[in-house]
Motif scaffolding. Structure first.
Motif, PDB file in Angstrom:
ATOM      1  N   VAL A  33     -69.251 -20.810   5.742  1.00 12.47           N
ATOM      2  CA  VAL A  33     -68.385 -21.916   5.313  1.00 12.47           C
ATOM      3  C   VAL A  33     -69.203 -23.196   5.196  1.00 12.47           C
ATOM      4  CG1 VAL A  33     -66.364 -23.315   5.905  1.00 12.47           C
ATOM      5  CG2 VAL A  33     -66.369 -20.850   6.388  1.00 12.47           C
ATOM      6  N   LEU A  34     -69.024 -23.911   4.094  1.00 11.81           N
ATOM      7  CA  LEU A  34     -69.625 -25.227   3.893  1.00 11.81           C
ATOM      8  C   LEU A  34     -68.503 -26.241   3.745  1.00 11.81           C
ATOM      9  CD1 LEU A  34     -72.033 -27.145   3.314  1.00 11.81           C
ATOM     10  CD2 LEU A  34     -71.784 -26.537   0.879  1.00 11.81           C
ATOM     11  N   LEU A  35     -68.510 -27.246   4.608  1.00  6.47           N
ATOM     12  CA  LEU A  35     -67.527 -28.324   4.541  1.00  6.47           C
ATOM     13  C   LEU A  35     -68.183 -29.522   3.859  1.00  6.47           C
ATOM     14  CD1 LEU A  35     -64.645 -28.143   5.640  1.00  6.47           C
ATOM     15  CD2 LEU A  35     -65.373 -29.474   7.609  1.00  6.47           C
ATOM     16  N   CYS A  36     -67.566 -30.035   2.797  1.00 11.15           N
ATOM     17  CA  CYS A  36     -68.089 -31.200   2.072  1.00 11.15           C
ATOM     18  C   CYS A  36     -67.100 -32.350   2.254  1.00 11.15           C
ATOM     19  CB  CYS A  36     -68.238 -30.885   0.593  1.00 11.15           C
ATOM     20  SG  CYS A  36     -69.401 -29.551   0.224  1.00 11.15           S
ATOM     21  N   VAL A  37     -67.573 -33.445   2.839  1.00  5.73           N
ATOM     22  CA  VAL A  37     -66.670 -34.535   3.228  1.00  5.73           C
ATOM     23  C   VAL A  37     -67.126 -35.841   2.564  1.00  5.73           C
ATOM     24  CG1 VAL A  37     -65.519 -35.664   5.148  1.00  5.73           C
ATOM     25  CG2 VAL A  37     -66.333 -33.310   5.413  1.00  5.73           C
ATOM     26  N   HIS A  38     -66.193 -36.481   1.883  1.00  2.31           N
ATOM     27  CA  HIS A  38     -66.480 -37.611   0.988  1.00  2.31           C
ATOM     28  C   HIS A  38     -66.586 -38.952   1.717  1.00  2.31           C
ATOM     29  CE1 HIS A  38     -62.330 -38.971   1.446  1.00  2.31           C
ATOM     30  NE2 HIS A  38     -61.939 -37.722   1.280  1.00  2.31           N
ATOM     31  N   GLY A  39     -66.892 -39.991   0.938  1.00  2.00           N
ATOM     32  CA  GLY A  39     -67.026 -41.351   1.446  1.00  2.00           C
ATOM     33  C   GLY A  39     -65.689 -42.069   1.547  1.00  2.00           C
ATOM     34  N   VAL A  40     -65.737 -43.321   1.994  1.00  4.56           N
ATOM     35  CA  VAL A  40     -64.543 -44.020   2.477  1.00  4.56           C
ATOM     36  C   VAL A  40     -63.446 -44.207   1.429  1.00  4.56           C
ATOM     37  CG1 VAL A  40     -65.461 -46.364   2.089  1.00  4.56           C
ATOM     38  CG2 VAL A  40     -63.781 -45.982   3.901  1.00  4.56           C
ATOM     39  N   ARG A  59     -68.087 -20.091   1.199  1.00  2.00           N
ATOM     40  CA  ARG A  59     -66.710 -20.535   1.050  1.00  2.00           C
ATOM     41  C   ARG A  59     -66.789 -22.049   1.223  1.00  2.00           C
ATOM     42  NH1 ARG A  59     -62.309 -19.239   5.795  1.00  2.00           N
ATOM     43  NH2 ARG A  59     -60.405 -20.048   4.809  1.00  2.00           N
ATOM     44  N   VAL A  60     -66.640 -22.803   0.141  1.00  2.00           N
ATOM     45  CA  VAL A  60     -66.823 -24.252   0.180  1.00  2.00           C
ATOM     46  C   VAL A  60     -65.454 -24.929   0.316  1.00  2.00           C
ATOM     47  CG1 VAL A  60     -67.845 -26.262  -0.944  1.00  2.00           C
ATOM     48  CG2 VAL A  60     -68.835 -23.997  -1.333  1.00  2.00           C
ATOM     49  N   VAL A  61     -65.317 -25.758   1.324  1.00  2.00           N
ATOM     50  CA  VAL A  61     -64.045 -26.432   1.603  1.00  2.00           C
ATOM     51  C   VAL A  61     -64.254 -27.941   1.527  1.00  2.00           C
ATOM     52  CG1 VAL A  61     -62.214 -26.776   3.302  1.00  2.00           C
ATOM     53  CG2 VAL A  61     -63.292 -24.524   3.064  1.00  2.00           C
ATOM     54  N   CYS A  62     -63.437 -28.595   0.695  1.00  3.79           N
ATOM     55  CA  CYS A  62     -63.589 -30.032   0.452  1.00  3.79           C
ATOM     56  C   CYS A  62     -62.259 -30.720   0.750  1.00  3.79           C
ATOM     57  CB  CYS A  62     -63.987 -30.285  -0.998  1.00  3.79           C
ATOM     58  SG  CYS A  62     -65.389 -29.308  -1.584  1.00  3.79           S
ATOM     59  N   PRO A  63     -62.137 -31.386   1.898  1.00  2.00           N
ATOM     60  CA  PRO A  63     -60.880 -32.058   2.232  1.00  2.00           C
ATOM     61  C   PRO A  63     -60.777 -33.451   1.623  1.00  2.00           C
ATOM     62  CG  PRO A  63     -62.409 -32.221   4.072  1.00  2.00           C
ATOM     63  CD  PRO A  63     -63.111 -31.422   3.013  1.00  2.00           C
ATOM     64  N   VAL A  90     -61.269 -30.754  13.207  1.00  2.00           N
ATOM     65  CA  VAL A  90     -61.127 -29.651  14.176  1.00  2.00           C
ATOM     66  C   VAL A  90     -59.890 -28.820  13.826  1.00  2.00           C
ATOM     67  CG1 VAL A  90     -60.692 -29.091  16.607  1.00  2.00           C
ATOM     68  CG2 VAL A  90     -62.390 -30.827  16.005  1.00  2.00           C
ATOM     69  N   THR A  91     -58.810 -29.497  13.437  1.00  2.00           N
ATOM     70  CA  THR A  91     -57.598 -28.790  13.004  1.00  2.00           C
ATOM     71  C   THR A  91     -57.884 -27.947  11.766  1.00  2.00           C
ATOM     72  OG1 THR A  91     -56.207 -30.548  13.895  1.00  2.00           O
ATOM     73  CG2 THR A  91     -55.197 -29.091  12.266  1.00  2.00           C
ATOM     74  N   LEU A  92     -58.602 -28.531  10.806  1.00  2.00           N
ATOM     75  CA  LEU A  92     -58.945 -27.801   9.585  1.00  2.00           C
ATOM     76  C   LEU A  92     -59.801 -26.573   9.893  1.00  2.00           C
ATOM     77  CD1 LEU A  92     -59.074 -27.469   6.498  1.00  2.00           C
ATOM     78  CD2 LEU A  92     -60.972 -29.108   6.478  1.00  2.00           C
ATOM     79  N   LEU A  93     -60.800 -26.729  10.762  1.00  2.00           N
ATOM     80  CA  LEU A  93     -61.669 -25.600  11.103  1.00  2.00           C
ATOM     81  C   LEU A  93     -60.880 -24.483  11.782  1.00  2.00           C
ATOM     82  CD1 LEU A  93     -64.818 -27.559  12.269  1.00  2.00           C
ATOM     83  CD2 LEU A  93     -64.634 -26.098  10.236  1.00  2.00           C
ATOM     84  N   ALA A  94     -59.883 -24.854  12.592  1.00  2.00           N
ATOM     85  CA  ALA A  94     -59.022 -23.839  13.210  1.00  2.00           C
ATOM     86  C   ALA A  94     -58.236 -23.089  12.136  1.00  2.00           C
ATOM     87  CB  ALA A  94     -58.071 -24.486  14.213  1.00  2.00           C
ATOM     88  N   ARG A  95     -57.738 -23.808  11.146  1.00  2.00           N
ATOM     89  CA  ARG A  95     -57.019 -23.178  10.031  1.00  2.00           C
ATOM     90  C   ARG A  95     -57.940 -22.220   9.270  1.00  2.00           C
ATOM     91  NH1 ARG A  95     -53.171 -24.334   6.120  1.00  2.00           N
ATOM     92  NH2 ARG A  95     -51.781 -24.488   7.911  1.00  2.00           N
ATOM     93  N   THR A 100     -68.628 -20.877  12.681  1.00  2.00           N
ATOM     94  CA  THR A 100     -69.678 -21.868  12.429  1.00  2.00           C
ATOM     95  C   THR A 100     -69.453 -22.460  11.040  1.00  2.00           C
ATOM     96  OG1 THR A 100     -71.230 -20.277  11.452  1.00  2.00           O
ATOM     97  CG2 THR A 100     -71.375 -20.639  13.847  1.00  2.00           C
ATOM     98  N   VAL A 101     -70.023 -23.634  10.814  1.00  2.00           N
ATOM     99  CA  VAL A 101     -69.849 -24.296   9.527  1.00  2.00           C
ATOM    100  C   VAL A 101     -71.092 -25.126   9.234  1.00  2.00           C
ATOM    101  CG1 VAL A 101     -68.701 -26.307  10.570  1.00  2.00           C
ATOM    102  CG2 VAL A 101     -68.263 -25.748   8.174  1.00  2.00           C
ATOM    103  N   ASP A 102     -71.486 -25.149   7.974  1.00  2.00           N
ATOM    104  CA  ASP A 102     -72.487 -26.101   7.519  1.00  2.00           C
ATOM    105  C   ASP A 102     -71.737 -27.310   6.961  1.00  2.00           C
ATOM    106  OD1 ASP A 102     -74.462 -24.377   8.294  1.00  2.00           O
ATOM    107  OD2 ASP A 102     -74.926 -23.652   6.288  1.00  2.00           O
ATOM    108  N   TRP A 103     -72.383 -28.471   6.994  1.00  2.00           N
ATOM    109  CA  TRP A 103     -71.660 -29.726   6.709  1.00  2.00           C
ATOM    110  C   TRP A 103     -72.484 -30.601   5.778  1.00  2.00           C
ATOM    111  CZ3 TRP A 103     -67.176 -31.382   9.705  1.00  2.00           C
ATOM    112  CH2 TRP A 103     -66.733 -32.671   9.395  1.00  2.00           C
ATOM    113  N   LEU A 104     -71.845 -31.047   4.705  1.00  2.00           N
ATOM    114  CA  LEU A 104     -72.429 -32.039   3.801  1.00  2.00           C
ATOM    115  C   LEU A 104     -71.500 -33.243   3.814  1.00  2.00           C
ATOM    116  CD1 LEU A 104     -74.131 -33.233   1.499  1.00  2.00           C
ATOM    117  CD2 LEU A 104     -72.908 -31.727  -0.090  1.00  2.00           C
TER     118      LEU A 104
END
Length: 289
Positions: A33-40, A59-63, A90-95, A100-104
């Motif tokens: 899983v790769l989590l991609c999290v944006h700016g403000v 599996r790329v997840v972008c909230p 943390v809630t999202l990762l539980a869902r 483990t997750v990689d993070w951008l």
């Protein structure tokens, strides 16, 4: 996969429940899983290009972080702060049922990643910080706080898109088509047909209520978090960034996880990962044995 699946998860703050939207690319059963999290002030769509390219491996997840894009807004804007965002992740990762997750993380998304990666027992395997560090330049913070809180409306999409382009010139050189996408992703129409930015103006409150003392304390907490991190870390800096100073980036290569530093030429805050030359080093870092 050429298109993402849109989903939501329910999260909680001290003010009650809220909905966080996210996009998912690739095989929903892929344990990588790769989590991609944006700016403000940005949204999950910022990662469309890199998510599409990496969805064969991940599996790329972008909230959409709460208060932005397709997500709900907080009833109490004082909770638009990193600890709340970490809780939501943390809630999202539980869902996702991800062990483990990689993070951008771009800018704010990187701070959220640092917050999570500093915690004992955290699930982050590899972390990419895009133009962000524990020391934030006061001038850049003031600039961001000033434009976040302005409720500006535009009579046409073109007018709104020109505004987004003007405040985003530090992203570097892009084609007209790319600028159109960067604008369209963060604009929406109100009930009167006016165009406005796709986030809660209340996001500005934590910036506007900050004091020199609270900023200094926040910086100390961020350095403590960074020093507690142990995962392999790649730090990306835009050559002309006004948020991540060269001295801060250099210090980050010597402390904590001793990040590997890459600087992108002709870019300020922050690289967009719309171009192959920016995607390739991220892919190589994430997939290295």
């Amino acid at each position: 996969m050429t298109h993402p699946v849109h989903k939501t998860v329910q999260c909680i703050s001290p003010a009650g429940l809220h909905t966080m939207a996210y996009q998912e690319w690739g095989d929903a059963h892929n344990p990588n899983v790769l989590l991609c999290v944006h700016g403000v002030t940005r949204v999950s769509d910022d990662f469309d290009r890199i998510a599409r390219e990496l969805s064969d491996t991940y599996r790329v997840v972008c909230p959409d972080i709460v208060g932005r894009g397709r997500s709900g807004w907080l009833k109490a804007p004082q909770y638009y702060v990193v600890p709340q965002y970490v809780s939501d992740m943390v809630t999202l990762l539980a869902r996702l049922n991800a062990e483990t997750v990689d993070w951008l993380g771009t800018s704010m998304g990187g701070l959220i990643g640092m917050g999570l990666a500093s915690l004992p027992g955290n699930p982050i395997r590899r972390l990419v910080l895009n133009d962000i560090g524990p020391t934030l330049q006061a001038e850049a913070l003031a600039r961001i706080g000033q434009y976040i809180g302005q409720e500006i409306k535009f009579s046409s999409f073109d007018e709104a898109a020109q505004y987004i382009r003007a405040i985003s010139l530090s992203f570097g050189t892009h084609t007209d088509e790319e600028w159109h996408k960067l604008a369209a992703d963060v604009l929406r129409q109100d009930a009167d047909g006016k165009w406005m930015r796709h986030y809660d103006p209340g996001l500005a409150q934590p910036f506007l209520t900050a004091t020199p003392e609270s900023v200094q304390m926040g910086e100390q907490m961020l350095w403590a978090a960074y020093d507690a991190m142990t995962c392999p870390t790649l730090l990306i800096r835009g050559e002309h960034s006004d948020l991540l100073a060269p001295e801060t980036a250099a210090a980050m290569t010597q402390r904590g996880p001793k990040a590997r530093l890459i600087e992108f030429a002709d870019v300020g805050h922050a690289p967009t990962f719309l171009h192959t030359e920016q995607i390739t080093p991220v892919r190589e870092f994430l997939l290295a044995e």
